[in-house]
Design an enzyme around this catalytic site. Structure first.
Site, short mmCIF file in Angstrom:
data_model
loop_
_atom_site.label_atom_id
_atom_site.label_comp_id
_atom_site.label_asym_id
_atom_site.label_seq_id
_atom_site.Cartn_x
_atom_site.Cartn_y
_atom_site.Cartn_z
N HIS A 1 -43.32 20.10 58.08
CA HIS A 1 -43.58 21.56 58.08
C HIS A 1 -45.06 21.94 58.16
O HIS A 1 -45.36 23.09 58.45
CB HIS A 1 -43.00 22.22 56.83
CG HIS A 1 -41.52 22.07 56.66
ND1 HIS A 1 -40.62 22.48 57.63
CD2 HIS A 1 -40.77 21.56 55.65
CE1 HIS A 1 -39.38 22.23 57.20
NE2 HIS A 1 -39.44 21.67 56.01
N ASP B 1 -33.77 15.25 58.91
CA ASP B 1 -33.93 16.01 57.66
C ASP B 1 -33.03 17.25 57.77
O ASP B 1 -32.84 17.78 58.87
CB ASP B 1 -35.40 16.42 57.55
CG ASP B 1 -35.80 17.04 56.23
OD1 ASP B 1 -36.57 16.41 55.49
OD2 ASP B 1 -35.37 18.19 55.96
N HIS C 1 -33.69 20.14 57.01
CA HIS C 1 -34.48 21.32 57.40
C HIS C 1 -34.98 21.18 58.85
O HIS C 1 -35.15 20.06 59.35
CB HIS C 1 -35.69 21.47 56.46
CG HIS C 1 -35.32 21.72 55.03
ND1 HIS C 1 -35.23 20.71 54.10
CD2 HIS C 1 -35.00 22.87 54.39
CE1 HIS C 1 -34.88 21.23 52.93
NE2 HIS C 1 -34.72 22.54 53.06
N ASP D 1 -32.48 14.47 52.63
CA ASP D 1 -31.85 15.65 52.01
C ASP D 1 -30.60 16.10 52.79
O ASP D 1 -29.93 17.05 52.41
CB ASP D 1 -32.85 16.82 51.87
CG ASP D 1 -33.66 17.08 53.12
OD1 ASP D 1 -33.39 16.47 54.18
OD2 ASP D 1 -34.59 17.92 53.04
C1 TV7 Z 1 -39.58 18.03 54.08
N1 TV7 Z 1 -36.29 25.03 48.86
C2 TV7 Z 1 -39.21 20.18 52.81
C3 TV7 Z 1 -38.27 21.31 52.40
C4 TV7 Z 1 -39.03 22.49 51.86
C5 TV7 Z 1 -38.13 23.58 51.33
C6 TV7 Z 1 -37.52 25.47 49.04
C7 TV7 Z 1 -37.37 24.95 46.96
C8 TV7 Z 1 -37.76 24.75 45.57
C9 TV7 Z 1 -39.10 24.75 45.25
C10 TV7 Z 1 -39.50 24.55 43.91
C11 TV7 Z 1 -38.50 24.36 42.93
C12 TV7 Z 1 -36.81 24.55 44.55
C13 TV7 Z 1 -34.56 24.34 43.84
C14 TV7 Z 1 -36.17 24.69 47.58
C15 TV7 Z 1 -39.11 30.67 50.81
C16 TV7 Z 1 -39.01 30.62 49.35
C17 TV7 Z 1 -37.68 30.78 48.67
C18 TV7 Z 1 -38.80 31.05 45.09
C19 TV7 Z 1 -38.38 32.25 44.29
N2 TV7 Z 1 -37.18 24.36 43.28
C20 TV7 Z 1 -38.57 19.10 53.68
C21 TV7 Z 1 -38.92 24.79 50.93
C22 TV7 Z 1 -38.07 25.88 50.35
C23 TV7 Z 1 -40.84 24.54 43.54
N3 TV7 Z 1 -38.86 27.07 50.18
O1 TV7 Z 1 -38.07 19.63 54.88
C24 TV7 Z 1 -41.20 24.36 42.21
O2 TV7 Z 1 -35.50 24.54 44.87
O3 TV7 Z 1 -37.16 28.46 50.46
C25 TV7 Z 1 -38.34 28.29 50.24
C26 TV7 Z 1 -39.33 29.44 50.06
C27 TV7 Z 1 -40.04 31.43 48.62
C28 TV7 Z 1 -40.07 31.14 47.14
N4 TV7 Z 1 -38.75 31.32 46.53
C29 TV7 Z 1 -37.77 30.44 47.17
O4 TV7 Z 1 -37.48 18.52 53.02
C30 TV7 Z 1 -40.27 17.34 52.97
N5 TV7 Z 1 -38.21 25.44 47.89
C31 TV7 Z 1 -38.88 24.18 41.60
C32 TV7 Z 1 -40.22 24.18 41.23
ZN ZN Z 2 -35.90 18.81 54.18
CA CA Z 3 -34.07 18.36 60.90
#
Ligand code: TV7
Ligand code: ZN
Ligand code: CA
Length: 395
Positions: free
Chosen positions: A156, A191, A193, A281
């Site tokens: 990403h 992956d 994602h 994942d």
């Molecule tokens: C490659 N999903 C990376 C995948 C990146 C996913 C996201 C989390 C997450 C982060 C945490 C956490 C989490 C239980 C899960 C847009 C938002 C929505 C929060 C209110 N627990 C790969 C990124 C994804 C961090 N992000 O492809 C700290 O899940 O969906 C989002 C972002 C904004 C923020 N809000 C959620 O696998 C390596 N994050 C717990 C603690």
């Molecule tokens: Zn992923």
């Molecule tokens: Ca993929």
């Protein structure tokens, strides 16, 4: 090609930096780099290390990162630490948050802690990028047929912005290095994602084809990667997206989509090297993925691409149920060396065996069958869309 021999031996290089065990995204964060140390301990106690060449490698350099990333973003990664961020020295907070690092406020979702300012951030970035670059070099100079870096696969990261737990894009750096030696490079991303950062970098580049299989429903992160997203300009139809709903199982994923689509991709694009992002994942039971692949199903993707006998770079990526991740990447290491039939299902003692109690200390855990996807007709449509896009590429 006529020379593809599934069970044949390959010269495999393996990169591992033990420093990964101490990288910590913070309490409660889903990304746990220690899973790579668990993978390594498992690979080691299964006796797979003597079958591979261990890459001795240096960390990436600042100038290595600059081959893709912007100067001021690299400077930010180099200079920031939890202390300077907390004290807001030199407006560290604003500079970081504008580039996706730290606590980022979002309009819709409130605060986002995906990419925290962590201890050792710079060394971590140089380490995993250095691993992928060394692995690419081993393929480019002809020293290896398969090269592995389970710490890499951070698909990403953008030119000047962190995203989705990824700070630097080791995949882009590795592909750029492969392009110096190989005419055409294929990137495949299993992956759960969408591989947005890699696709975006090469969207206009006809020498790189990117293919991502991912969950897509309008809200699942990063919300891009629809079938109509096919690349641009000179690179038109050199991006291929296979969007799926939650619940995919081995049968639908492998037999309906992955194998038929990738067979056609290998035929029409005829790559000189393949980069496979093996995000775990997409496995059943993952903490955030929502797919239901078994370890054997996931690894069948690796085995399938390996069978074409084209230089192959294997990278990590996501994976949030860490015992499953270690099982998967260990088994895929065995696939790389051609020993997957020989490794016993009983987890050997390796210091992390207690993580496997709930799966009866077995490498292959039971997949969640009852939540699997039923409507195969929906998958036929996804496959037809992909094959139609591929038919626009002239072999
Ligand atoms: C490659 N999903 C990376 C995948 C990146 C996913 C996201 C989390 C997450 C982060 C945490 C956490 C989490 C239980 C899960 C847009 C938002 C929505 C929060 C209110 N627990 C790969 C990124 C994804 C961090 N992000 O492809 C700290 O899940 O969906 C989002 C972002 C904004 C923020 N809000 C959620 O696998 C390596 N994050 C717990 C603690
Ligand atoms: Zn992923
Ligand atoms: Ca993929």
């Amino acid at each position: 090609s006529a020379s593809c021999v599934d069970g044949g031996k390959r010269r495999v290089s393996y990169y591992y930096d033990p420093g990964i065990a101490n990288v910590d995204y913070g309490e409660g964060h889903v990304m746990v780099p220690r899973r790579v140390a668990m993978t390594h301990a498992l690979v080691s106690s299964y006796g797979l290390l003597p079958d591979m060449k261990r890459l001795r490698t240096r960390p990436a350099t600042e100038s290595d990162l600059r081959a893709f990333h912007g100067a001021s973003y690299v400077e930010l990664l180099r200079s920031i630490n939890p202390e300077s961020y907390r004290l807001n020295l030199d407006q560290a907070k604003t500079r970081a948050e504008e580039r996706g690092v730290g606590r980022v406020k979002t309009k819709e979702n409130g605060d986002n802690y995906d990419n925290p300012v962590i201890d050792g951030l710079w060394d971590y970035c140089l380490s995993y990028a250095g691993g992928s670059l060394a692995a690419a070099r081993a393929l480019a100079c002809g020293e290896s047929d398969v090269a592995i870096n389970w710490s890499g696969g951070m698909h990403h990261a953008c030119r000047a912005k962190a995203s989705g737990f990824c700070y630097v894009n080791d995949i882009v750096l590795a592909i750029q290095r492969l392009l110096a030696r190989f005419r055409r490079v294929l990137y495949v991303d299993i992956d759960v994602h969408h591989g947005d950062g890699v696709e975006h970098r090469f969207r206009r580049e006809p020498r790189v084809m990117t293919v991502s299989f991912h969950r897509y429903d309008g809200v699942f992160f990063p919300t891009t990667g629809e079938a109509a997203d096919v690349g641009q300009g000179e690179g038109l139809y050199h991006a291929l997206n296979v969007p799926m709903k939650a619940g995919m199982d081995d049968e639908g994923y492998l037999n309906v989509l992955f194998r038929p689509i990738m067979a056609r991709v290998m035929e029409v694009f005829a790559p000189d090297a393949v980069v496979l992002q093996c995000g775990a994942d997409s496995l059943s039971g993952d903490a955030i993925g929502g797919f239901h692949l078994s370890v054997k199903g996931h690894a069948a993707c690796v085995a399938f691409l390996r069978s074409f006998n084209v230089p192959l770079l294997l990278l990590g990526g996501g994976g949030y149920t860490i015992n499953h991740v270690a099982s998967c990447w260990c088994y895929e290491t065995a696939v790389a060396v051609g020993k997957e039939k020989e490794i016993p299902d009983d987890i050997p003692y390796h210091g992390y065996e207690h993580y496997y109690k709930d799966q009866g200390y077995k490498l292959h855990y039971a997949v969640d069958k009852k939540n699997g996807r039923k409507d195969v007709s929906g998958l036929e449509k996804i496959k037809q869309d992909a094959l139609k896009n591929l038919s626009m590429l002239r072999p």
